[in-house]
Write an enzyme that holds these catalytic residues in place. Structure first.
Site, PDB file in Angstrom:
ATOM      1  N   ILE A   1       0.767  -1.186  -0.024  1.00  0.00           N
ATOM      2  CA  ILE A   1      -0.029  -0.011   0.039  1.00  0.00           C
ATOM      3  C   ILE A   1       0.959   1.265   0.136  1.00  0.00           C
ATOM      4  O   ILE A   1       1.759   1.421   0.859  1.00  0.00           O
ATOM      5  CB  ILE A   1      -0.920   0.139   1.427  1.00  0.00           C
ATOM      6  N   HIS A   2       0.622   2.130  -0.900  1.00  0.00           N
ATOM      7  CA  HIS A   2       1.138   3.353  -0.971  1.00  0.00           C
ATOM      8  C   HIS A   2       0.251   4.460  -1.287  1.00  0.00           C
ATOM      9  O   HIS A   2      -0.934   4.313  -1.485  1.00  0.00           O
ATOM     10  CB  HIS A   2       2.414   3.402  -1.929  1.00  0.00           C
TER      11      HIS A   2
END
Lengths: 88, 577
Positions: free
Chosen positions: A14-15
């Protein structure tokens, strides 16, 4: 209520880009959409919450969805995770 | 008052005073929940508007699809969990400013304590949002909201502030600080925006209602000028515009000397928009694409895809004309906060450019891969900055080969490309003969080469008299590099300020250079000088200047042998003695 596990399958985990997509997707539904984090549940319509969950490649997220459009919300969310958020 | 003129040109406009010192921490009286809430929501909406404008601007100018981090920041401002927290603080008796600070600090701490380097870095966005909201609440204007046609006055401008400015509206830039070769000055030069630096105490003297005259050639700033002076400068501005019109004839001319020597005239650029501008100005390709802006415009490393899009788009725009892409030249005076390079006592002698990239292989390889992939769409060449030893060059070349192998194994299409290096470290210049056997071209970066030759920081006013590009030491050094390049039959270009100094162009021609890479507005003038310079006469000139001992002697000689040279004088960039 729907409760299920979704796996983060893109290499980068997740970014910011992915968090944008997850929270935007959730905001499109009236249902309550939350993810389990330790002992608490966190609102996935919040882009900051999605980031803070700190989910990495290969890890699973337990989500709980409740509301009139819970089925549609789950399907959309599942598709997003299955497609690796359009990444590798 | 008088400062140091760094980009030539006259502007007569009202000023936009950009105060970018951090906001004071003073406690403000609580206006009651209703009023505070209203202020808060207005501020959040304003912040969203500013960010939306910046995102659109970046998409247009840098050429990437969208600035995703900016979109992420907009999403934070729309995040109800986040805004509700601020709101609760307001309702329990905090002024907006304090409420914003409390909530942002809370999130900052959460990010800072995550066991994930990437997420930890993202605390930057929280700080950005806090600063933006506090600026708005304090009634401070955003640089993204310039009116039409203004002179921007500031203490100094960071690259991201420059990125937010609508450059088309900027007719001039006045800085209290600023260095001759700092990022903001380089951008001003690319866009031909008159610029004066070193104007201490300027902001206190200005008022936004009055007119200001600035002359980038002399460094003069006249606040609220009398009518006579105004008329005088209007006349000068008029003549300047007419001169520019005359030079336009050279846009379509081939730069060949009367005795048949062809010199390529390329542009120095930092964005896709500039590539298109360079073509309109008669540029024959890009001799230096500074990729830093790509990294500076965002608050995280641009992805390989985003870079590929930018590179391939520029390559397509240029067609068969060359595009020399310089790998990330971070450090020195170019800070990129998210890369986390520590502050150093001597940043120009420190961890910068290739030195940083060789230690950060995945970041470096991402850039190389994007360049190799984009090479299918045009005439791309790759160039490494700040090489000082052969070991560095060999490692950089090995990483290019590794990247190629990786692309091949992934089945990703790419094209092979020429590899070159900047000549800016004296150690490399002395070893030019050895380097010439391992690269396809050299490009002499005179700005850095001069500061390293004379051991004089180019951003330090007190030693700037040493940074003269008229000094024979520079000529001897560049001449030796040229000799090595010619011996091994590789191309050699010059891409620093000295390359476009009108009176020096004959000297570079005499050395046998293949091309000059110059700022976009200078292209027509540089072409004109090439068309009027006999290579044979230039060689006599070179023999002469190589024998002088001081830059004073060189300047005097250039002035006497050629009165017309003075007519070319484009101003003060680096031309101090």
């Amino acid at each position: 209520m729907i409760q299920a596990q979704l796996e983060v399958r893109n290499e980068l985990g997740i970014h910011a880009r992915v968090a944008n997509r997850i929270s935007s997707c959730c905001q499109g539904f009236s249902s309550r959409i939350e993810a389990e984090s330790g002992t608490a549940f966190m609102d996935l319509k919040s882009v900051l919450n999605v980031m803070i969950l700190n989910v990495k490649y290969g890890e699973k997220l337990t989500v709980a969805i409740e509301g009139e459009d819970e089925n549609e919300a789950f399907e959309s969310l599942k598709e997003l995770f299955d497609n690796k958020f359009g990444e590798k | 008052m008088v400062g140091i003129g760094v980009v030539d040109g006259i502007a007569i406009q009202k000023v936009f005073i950009y105060d970018n010192a951090p906001c004071d921490e003073h406690q403000r009286e609580y206006l009651g929940a209703d009023k505070e809430t209203a202020r808060l929501f207005t501020a959040i909406e304003t912040a969203k508007d500013q960010l939306t404008r910046t995102a659109e601007k970046l998409a247009r100018e840098i050429g990437s699809d969208k600035a995703e981090i900016i979109e992420y920041q907009i999403n934070i401002l729309c995040d109800k969990v986040f805004t509700d927290k601020i709101l609760r603080n307001v309702e329990s008796g905090s002024a907006c400013e304090d409420a914003v600070k409390t909530t942002c600090t809370e999130y900052y701490e959460i990010f800072n304590n995550l066991d994930n380097d990437y997420l930890q870095q993202r605390k930057i966005d929280i700080i950005d949002i806090q600063v933006r909201l506090l600026d708005i609440l304090n009634g401070r204007k955003s640089i993204s909201a310039l009116g039409s046609s203004t002179i921007v006055a500031a203490e100094d401008l960071t690259p991201s502030q420059v990125a937010e400015m609508e450059l088309k509206s900027v007719k001039g830039i006045l800085l209290e600080k600023g260095g001759r070769s700092s990022h903001s000055v380089i951008i001003a030069q690319s866009f031909g925006i008159p610029c004066i630096i070193g104007l201490r105490g300027l902001l206190n003297k200005l008022d936004e209602c009055g007119t200001v005259i600035m002359d980038g050639k002399t460094g003069d700033v006249i606040i609220n000028p009398p009518a006579e002076l105004l008329a005088d400068y209007r006349g000068k501005l008029d003549r300047e515009t007419k001169n520019k019109k005359k030079l336009e004839a050279y846009i379509s001319k081939a730069p060949i000397t009367p005795d048949g020597v062809q010199i390529n005239v390329y542009a120095n650029i930092a964005s896709a928009a500039e590539a298109r501008m360079s073509l309109e100005n008669g540029g024959e390709g890009v001799g230096l694409f500074r990729t830093e802006l790509l990294y500076m415009g965002f608050s995280e490393t641009p992805s390989r895809e985003a870079q590929f899009k930018t590179y391939s788009r520029i390559a397509k725009d240029l067609g068969s004309k060359p595009l020399i892409i310089r790998t990330l030249d971070v450090g020195g005076d170019k800070e990129i906060a998210y890369l986390g390079i520590e502050k150093e006592a001597n940043p120009f002698l420190g961890y910068r450019a290739i030195r940083y990239c060789l230690d950060h292989e995945s970041l470096f390889k991402d850039q190389i891969a994007a360049v190799l992939q984009a090479a299918k769409y045009g005439n791309i060449k790759l160039m490494f900055p700040m090489i000082s030893t052969m070991d560095e060059l060999m490692k950089a070349k090995r990483l290019v080969n590794e990247t190629k192998a990786e692309l091949l194994s992934q089945g990703t299409e790419f094209a092979d490309i020429p590899i070159g290096m900047m000549m800016e470290a004296p150690a490399a210049a002395l070893m030019a003969d050895a380097f010439a056997q391992h690269v396809d071209f050299f490009s002499v970066g005179t700005n850095d080469l001069i500061q390293y030759l004379f051991a004089a920081d180019r951003n330090n006013d007190k030693v700037s008299h040493l940074n003269s590009y008229y000094h024979p030491a520079l000529f001897r050094c560049v001449n030796a590099i040229c000799t090595a390049a010619l011996k091994h039959e590789i191309e050699i270009d010059i891409c620093g300020h000295a390359g476009e100094a009108p009176d020096l162009i004959p000297i570079w021609i005499a050395m046998g250079i293949s091309g000059l890479s110059v700022s976009i507005p200078s292209i027509p003038l540089v072409k004109k000088i090439i068309c009027e310079t006999r290579a044979k006469d230039a060689r006599e000139l070179l023999d002469k200047v190589l024998q002088f001992n001081t830059s004073g002697e060189v300047k005097e000689y250039l002035n006497t042998i050629n009165g017309r040279m003075q007519a070319y004088d484009t101003g003060a960039i680096g031309s101090t003695q």
